[in-house]
Design a protein around this motif. Structure first.
Motif, PDB file in Angstrom:
ATOM      1  N   GLY A 190      36.639  61.075  43.507  1.00 59.20           N
ATOM      2  CA  GLY A 190      37.152  60.458  42.302  1.00 59.20           C
ATOM      3  C   GLY A 190      36.197  59.503  41.635  1.00 59.20           C
ATOM      4  O   GLY A 190      35.285  58.972  42.271  1.00 59.20           O
ATOM      5  N   VAL A 191      36.395  59.325  40.353  1.00 58.95           N
ATOM      6  CA  VAL A 191      35.717  58.298  39.582  1.00 58.95           C
ATOM      7  C   VAL A 191      36.801  57.467  38.901  1.00 58.95           C
ATOM      8  O   VAL A 191      37.881  57.973  38.591  1.00 58.95           O
ATOM      9  N   TYR A 192      36.506  56.186  38.704  1.00 61.98           N
ATOM     10  CA  TYR A 192      37.433  55.336  37.971  1.00 61.98           C
ATOM     11  C   TYR A 192      37.148  55.435  36.485  1.00 61.98           C
ATOM     12  O   TYR A 192      35.991  55.413  36.058  1.00 61.98           O
ATOM     13  N   VAL A 193      38.206  55.574  35.705  1.00 61.14           N
ATOM     14  CA  VAL A 193      38.093  55.661  34.252  1.00 61.14           C
ATOM     15  C   VAL A 193      39.060  54.665  33.630  1.00 61.14           C
ATOM     16  O   VAL A 193      40.071  54.314  34.232  1.00 61.14           O
ATOM     17  N   ARG A 194      38.740  54.201  32.428  1.00 61.53           N
ATOM     18  CA  ARG A 194      39.632  53.235  31.789  1.00 61.53           C
ATOM     19  C   ARG A 194      40.778  53.915  31.054  1.00 61.53           C
ATOM     20  O   ARG A 194      41.838  53.345  30.879  1.00 61.53           O
ATOM     21  N   ASP A 195      40.558  55.149  30.607  1.00 59.21           N
ATOM     22  CA  ASP A 195      41.581  55.895  29.872  1.00 59.21           C
ATOM     23  C   ASP A 195      41.482  57.355  30.310  1.00 59.21           C
ATOM     24  O   ASP A 195      40.458  58.005  30.070  1.00 59.21           O
ATOM     25  N   GLU A 198      35.303  46.509  35.169  1.00 61.38           N
ATOM     26  CA  GLU A 198      34.083  45.827  34.737  1.00 61.38           C
ATOM     27  C   GLU A 198      32.854  46.379  35.450  1.00 61.38           C
ATOM     28  O   GLU A 198      31.797  46.554  34.829  1.00 61.38           O
ATOM     29  N   LEU A 199      32.967  46.668  36.737  1.00 58.09           N
ATOM     30  CA  LEU A 199      31.833  47.231  37.474  1.00 58.09           C
ATOM     31  C   LEU A 199      31.450  48.608  36.949  1.00 58.09           C
ATOM     32  O   LEU A 199      30.277  48.912  36.773  1.00 58.09           O
ATOM     33  N   VAL A 200      32.446  49.439  36.695  1.00 61.42           N
ATOM     34  CA  VAL A 200      32.169  50.777  36.181  1.00 61.42           C
ATOM     35  C   VAL A 200      31.502  50.672  34.808  1.00 61.42           C
ATOM     36  O   VAL A 200      30.499  51.331  34.536  1.00 61.42           O
ATOM     37  N   ALA A 201      32.042  49.826  33.931  1.00 61.35           N
ATOM     38  CA  ALA A 201      31.498  49.688  32.578  1.00 61.35           C
ATOM     39  C   ALA A 201      30.051  49.215  32.586  1.00 61.35           C
ATOM     40  O   ALA A 201      29.282  49.560  31.701  1.00 61.35           O
ATOM     41  N   LYS A 202      29.656  48.443  33.597  1.00 68.48           N
ATOM     42  CA  LYS A 202      28.284  47.951  33.703  1.00 68.48           C
ATOM     43  C   LYS A 202      27.347  48.970  34.339  1.00 68.48           C
ATOM     44  O   LYS A 202      26.153  48.730  34.473  1.00 68.48           O
ATOM     45  N   ALA A 238      18.012  64.563  33.339  1.00 71.47           N
ATOM     46  CA  ALA A 238      18.415  63.728  32.216  1.00 71.47           C
ATOM     47  C   ALA A 238      19.564  62.846  32.699  1.00 71.47           C
ATOM     48  O   ALA A 238      20.152  63.107  33.746  1.00 71.47           O
ATOM     49  N   GLY A 239      19.879  61.806  31.948  1.00 72.23           N
ATOM     50  CA  GLY A 239      20.958  60.906  32.340  1.00 72.23           C
ATOM     51  C   GLY A 239      21.936  60.676  31.212  1.00 72.23           C
ATOM     52  O   GLY A 239      21.563  60.666  30.040  1.00 72.23           O
ATOM     53  N   PHE A 240      23.209  60.487  31.568  1.00 67.73           N
ATOM     54  CA  PHE A 240      24.241  60.141  30.590  1.00 67.73           C
ATOM     55  C   PHE A 240      25.351  59.365  31.280  1.00 67.73           C
ATOM     56  O   PHE A 240      25.371  59.255  32.500  1.00 67.73           O
ATOM     57  N   ARG A 241      26.249  58.799  30.507  1.00 69.43           N
ATOM     58  CA  ARG A 241      27.416  58.087  31.032  1.00 69.43           C
ATOM     59  C   ARG A 241      28.667  58.668  30.396  1.00 69.43           C
ATOM     60  O   ARG A 241      28.641  59.114  29.254  1.00 69.43           O
ATOM     61  N   ASN A 267      30.680  55.512  33.842  1.00 65.59           N
ATOM     62  CA  ASN A 267      30.199  56.190  35.043  1.00 65.59           C
ATOM     63  C   ASN A 267      28.906  56.933  34.731  1.00 65.59           C
ATOM     64  O   ASN A 267      28.832  57.714  33.782  1.00 65.59           O
ATOM     65  N   GLY A 268      27.882  56.670  35.535  1.00 57.62           N
ATOM     66  CA  GLY A 268      26.583  57.281  35.316  1.00 57.62           C
ATOM     67  C   GLY A 268      26.488  58.670  35.909  1.00 57.62           C
ATOM     68  O   GLY A 268      27.050  58.960  36.968  1.00 57.62           O
ATOM     69  N   TRP A 269      25.777  59.527  35.213  1.00 58.81           N
ATOM     70  CA  TRP A 269      25.531  60.898  35.653  1.00 58.81           C
ATOM     71  C   TRP A 269      24.036  61.193  35.565  1.00 58.81           C
ATOM     72  O   TRP A 269      23.361  60.745  34.644  1.00 58.81           O
ATOM     73  N   LYS A 270      23.545  61.963  36.512  1.00 60.12           N
ATOM     74  CA  LYS A 270      22.223  62.582  36.435  1.00 60.12           C
ATOM     75  C   LYS A 270      22.474  64.079  36.293  1.00 60.12           C
ATOM     76  O   LYS A 270      23.257  64.659  37.044  1.00 60.12           O
ATOM     77  N   MET A 271      21.834  64.692  35.335  1.00 62.70           N
ATOM     78  CA  MET A 271      21.913  66.138  35.154  1.00 62.70           C
ATOM     79  C   MET A 271      20.566  66.677  35.612  1.00 62.70           C
ATOM     80  O   MET A 271      19.528  66.328  35.050  1.00 62.70           O
ATOM     81  N   ILE A 272      20.583  67.486  36.663  1.00 60.72           N
ATOM     82  CA  ILE A 272      19.347  67.954  37.285  1.00 60.72           C
ATOM     83  C   ILE A 272      19.280  69.469  37.240  1.00 60.72           C
ATOM     84  O   ILE A 272      20.251  70.157  37.565  1.00 60.72           O
ATOM     85  N   GLU A 273      18.130  69.962  36.840  1.00 65.25           N
ATOM     86  CA  GLU A 273      17.907  71.404  36.786  1.00 65.25           C
ATOM     87  C   GLU A 273      17.778  71.949  38.197  1.00 65.25           C
ATOM     88  O   GLU A 273      17.066  71.387  39.035  1.00 65.25           O
TER      89      GLU A 273
END
Length: 138
Positions: free
Chosen positions: A9-14, A73-77, A117-120, A125-131
């Motif tokens: 799981g990941v924590y989400v605000r909505d 707050e931790l997730v948002a940071k 590449a990276g996105f949130r 929540n941070g993501w790495k997209m790896i080939e």
């Protein structure tokens, strides 16, 4: 003894906002059940039906209000470890997802023999997209 990880799981605000985002990544709803204010929402990729990603809100019944706020707050940071999404072609996925509205924190970069590449997500929540590594037989 037979064991396996079924849901991470990941924590989400909505949860609705998170669901719309994860659908852009190709996830589909697996479980969406409510019990009062609590909602168990999981998604999965068609290519990986044995694994579900839970999109959970910190709060009751697991956390009190202060703990839930601290987690938000931790997730948002970006304090949580990044998740990893493996793709066949990082640059093509970057183009497709950028057009779908995914905001990247890092454009595709070639390093260590792969491209990443990276996105949130909207909750931070941070993501790495790896080939995926290419086979030497190709």
């Amino acid at each position: 003894m037979n064991q396996r990880v079924d849901v991470a799981g990941v924590y989400v605000r909505d949860q609705d906002e998170a669901l719309a985002f994860y659908e852009k990544l190709g996830f589909v709803v697996y479980t969406d059940v409510r019990n009062g204010d609590y909602r168990w929402l999981t998604v999965q990729l068609a290519e990986q039906p044995s694994f579900q990603l839970g999109l959970f809100r910190p709060g009751a019944p697991v956390h009190d209000a202060a703990t839930a706020q601290a987690l938000h707050e931790l997730v948002a940071k970006g304090a949580m470890p990044p998740l990893v999404l493996q793709v066949d072609d990082c640059r093509a996925a970057y183009e497709r997802l950028s057009k779908a509205g995914v905001e990247f924190t890092q454009e595709p970069v070639a390093r260590y023999g792969k491209v990443d590449a990276g996105f949130r997500d909207p909750s931070g929540n941070g993501w790495k997209m790896i080939e995926a590594a290419r086979s030497n037989t190709q």
